[in-house]
Design a protein around this motif. Structure first.
Motif, short mmCIF file in Angstrom:
data_model
loop_
_atom_site.label_atom_id
_atom_site.label_comp_id
_atom_site.label_asym_id
_atom_site.label_seq_id
_atom_site.Cartn_x
_atom_site.Cartn_y
_atom_site.Cartn_z
N TYR A 54 0.81 -1.22 0.00
CA TYR A 54 0.00 0.00 0.00
C TYR A 54 0.84 1.27 0.00
O TYR A 54 0.29 2.36 0.14
N SER A 55 2.15 1.14 -0.17
CA SER A 55 3.00 2.34 -0.24
C SER A 55 2.88 3.04 -1.58
O SER A 55 3.22 4.21 -1.70
N ASP A 56 2.41 2.33 -2.59
CA ASP A 56 2.13 2.93 -3.90
C ASP A 56 0.69 3.43 -3.88
O ASP A 56 -0.25 2.65 -3.78
N ASN A 57 0.51 4.74 -3.96
CA ASN A 57 -0.82 5.30 -3.83
C ASN A 57 -1.77 4.94 -4.97
O ASN A 57 -2.96 5.22 -4.91
N SER A 58 -1.23 4.30 -6.02
CA SER A 58 -2.13 3.82 -7.06
C SER A 58 -3.00 2.68 -6.55
O SER A 58 -4.02 2.35 -7.15
N ASN A 59 -2.58 2.08 -5.41
CA ASN A 59 -3.36 1.03 -4.78
C ASN A 59 -4.11 1.54 -3.54
O ASN A 59 -4.46 0.75 -2.67
N ALA A 60 -4.34 2.85 -3.47
CA ALA A 60 -4.98 3.42 -2.28
C ALA A 60 -6.33 2.76 -2.02
O ALA A 60 -7.11 2.51 -2.93
N VAL A 61 -6.58 2.47 -0.75
CA VAL A 61 -7.77 1.71 -0.37
C VAL A 61 -8.84 2.64 0.20
O VAL A 61 -8.54 3.63 0.87
N THR A 62 -10.08 2.35 -0.13
CA THR A 62 -11.25 2.99 0.49
C THR A 62 -12.23 1.88 0.84
O THR A 62 -12.34 0.87 0.13
N ALA A 63 -12.96 2.06 1.93
CA ALA A 63 -13.90 1.03 2.35
C ALA A 63 -14.91 1.63 3.32
O ALA A 63 -14.67 2.66 3.95
N ASP A 64 -16.05 0.96 3.44
CA ASP A 64 -17.08 1.31 4.41
C ASP A 64 -17.48 0.07 5.19
O ASP A 64 -17.46 -1.05 4.66
N TYR A 65 -17.84 0.28 6.45
CA TYR A 65 -18.43 -0.74 7.31
C TYR A 65 -17.56 -2.00 7.40
O TYR A 65 -17.83 -3.02 6.76
N ILE A 66 -16.48 -1.87 8.17
CA ILE A 66 -15.59 -2.99 8.47
C ILE A 66 -15.70 -3.28 9.96
O ILE A 66 -15.28 -2.45 10.76
N PRO A 67 -16.24 -4.44 10.36
CA PRO A 67 -16.97 -5.41 9.55
C PRO A 67 -18.38 -4.92 9.26
O PRO A 67 -18.77 -3.85 9.72
N ASP A 68 -19.15 -5.72 8.50
CA ASP A 68 -20.54 -5.34 8.28
C ASP A 68 -21.35 -5.64 9.54
O ASP A 68 -20.80 -6.08 10.56
N SER A 69 -22.62 -5.39 9.48
CA SER A 69 -23.47 -5.52 10.68
C SER A 69 -23.62 -6.95 11.17
O SER A 69 -24.14 -7.19 12.26
N TYR A 70 -23.13 -7.92 10.36
CA TYR A 70 -23.18 -9.32 10.77
C TYR A 70 -21.81 -9.84 11.19
O TYR A 70 -21.64 -11.03 11.44
N GLY A 71 -20.82 -8.94 11.28
CA GLY A 71 -19.49 -9.34 11.71
C GLY A 71 -18.61 -9.90 10.62
O GLY A 71 -17.55 -10.47 10.91
N ASN A 72 -18.99 -9.73 9.35
CA ASN A 72 -18.21 -10.28 8.24
C ASN A 72 -17.35 -9.21 7.59
O ASN A 72 -17.72 -8.03 7.56
N MET A 73 -16.23 -9.64 7.04
CA MET A 73 -15.38 -8.73 6.27
C MET A 73 -14.54 -9.53 5.29
O MET A 73 -14.29 -10.73 5.49
N GLU A 74 -14.09 -8.84 4.24
CA GLU A 74 -13.20 -9.48 3.28
C GLU A 74 -11.83 -9.70 3.93
O GLU A 74 -11.38 -8.87 4.73
#
Length: 238
Positions: free
Chosen positions: A113-133
Motif C-alpha cells: 500500500y505504499s504505492d498510492n495507485s493502490n490506495a484503499v477505500t472502504a465502508d463498514y468494516i466489519p458489516d453488521s453481521y461481523g463479516n469482512m473481506e
C-alpha cells in the motif's frame, strides 16, 4: 490510603483491565498483532485521596491475531480525580507478553500500500453481521489500534469502551515513509450503551507503528449505529 480486595470478575476490576488492554495495544500492537486481556486473576483498589483511585491488577493477556498462548502480566491503573476528564495513568509489567515476530507481514503490507495507485477505500468494516473481506482484516486491526488511543484517553470510572466498527476508511497520500489514513470509527460504551463516532487521521509504518495525528469527536447519528446490529465483542470477527 484505603485498600480493598476486589472480585476479579466484577466490573471495577474488568474495567481497569480494559484500560490496560488499550494501553498495551498503543505500545505493542500492529496490523498483525492485537492484544486482549483474557482474565483478571487478582485485583485491589486503593483510594489515593485527591490523586484518585488506583487499581492493582494481575491478569492474563494474549495476541488474538496470532492466537498465541496467554502471558501473565501485572499493572497499576490510576484514575485521576478532577473536574476535567483525564486519561488514566497506567504502569504495566508484561515480561510474559506474547511477542511473535510479525515484521515480514508488516513489511509486505507496507509495500503493498505504499504505492498510492493502490490506495484503499472502504465502508463498514466489519458489516453488521461481523463479516469482512480477508484483505480488510489488517485495516480493521489498524483501526482498532488507533481507537485504543481514544478509548484509553476517554476512559474513566464511569465508562467501558469496545471497538464496534470502522464505518469509513480512506487512504491518503503517503508522506515521510508513512502510510496515511483517515478513519471514521464507532465505539461502544458498554455502560451507557451509546455508540460514539470519532474521525481519526493516523499514520503507520513498521518502524514507527501507529500514530494518531488528529482526532475529532463527531455528532451522534442514528444511521447504522444501533449496538444490537453491530459486532461489539472484544474479539475480531472471522
Amino acid at each position: 490510603m484505603k485498600s480493598r480486595e476486589l472480585n476479579p470478575k466484577f466490573y471495577e476490576a474488568t474495567r481497569a483491565g480494559q484500560a490496560v488492554q488499550h494501553y498495551i495495544n498503543t505500545i505493542h500492537g500492529s496490523p498483525f498483532r492485537l492484544y486482549v486481556v483474557t482474565q483478571v486473576h487478582k485485583a485491589t483498589a486503593e483510594d489515593m485521596g485527591e490523586l484518585g483511585m488506583k487499581y492493582i491488577l494481575e491478569f492474563s493477556v494474549k495476541d488474538i491475531v496470532a492466537e498465541s498462548s496467554e502471558g501473565r502480566c501485572s499493572a497499576e491503573v490510576l484514575y485521576p480525580r478532577g473536574e476535567t476528564q483525564q486519561q488514566p495513568q497506567v504502569q504495566c509489567s508484561c515480561d510474559g507478553l506474547p511477542r511473535l515476530n510479525t515484521l515480514d507481514k508488516e513489511q509486505a503490507f507496507y509495500q503493498q500500500y505504499s504505492d498510492n495507485s493502490n490506495a484503499v477505500t472502504a465502508d463498514y468494516i466489519p458489516d453488521s453481521y461481523g463479516n469482512m473481506e480477508p484483505d480488510m482484516i489488517p485495516f480493521w486491526h489498524l483501526g482498532w489500534l488507533a481507537a485504543s488511543f481514544i478509548m484509553l484517553n476517554e476512559s474513566n470510572e464511569n465508562t467501558r469502551y469496545n471497538m464496534a466498527q470502522v464505518s469509513k476508511l480512506n487512504q491518503l497520500k503517503n508522506a515521510e515513509d508513512q502510510l496515511n489514513f483517515e478513519y471514521e470509527i464507532l465505539l461502544h460504551d458498554m455502560v451507557s450503551q451509546e455508540i460514539i463516532r470519532w474521525k481519526l487521521l493516523i499514520t503507520w509504518s513498521p518502524e514507527k507503528s501507529v500514530k494518531v495525528v488528529k482526532s475529532e469527536l463527531l455528532p451522534r447519528c442514528r444511521c447504522n449505529s444501533n449496538p444490537d446490529t453491530l459486532n461489539v465483542t472484544s474479539s475480531p470477527p472471522n
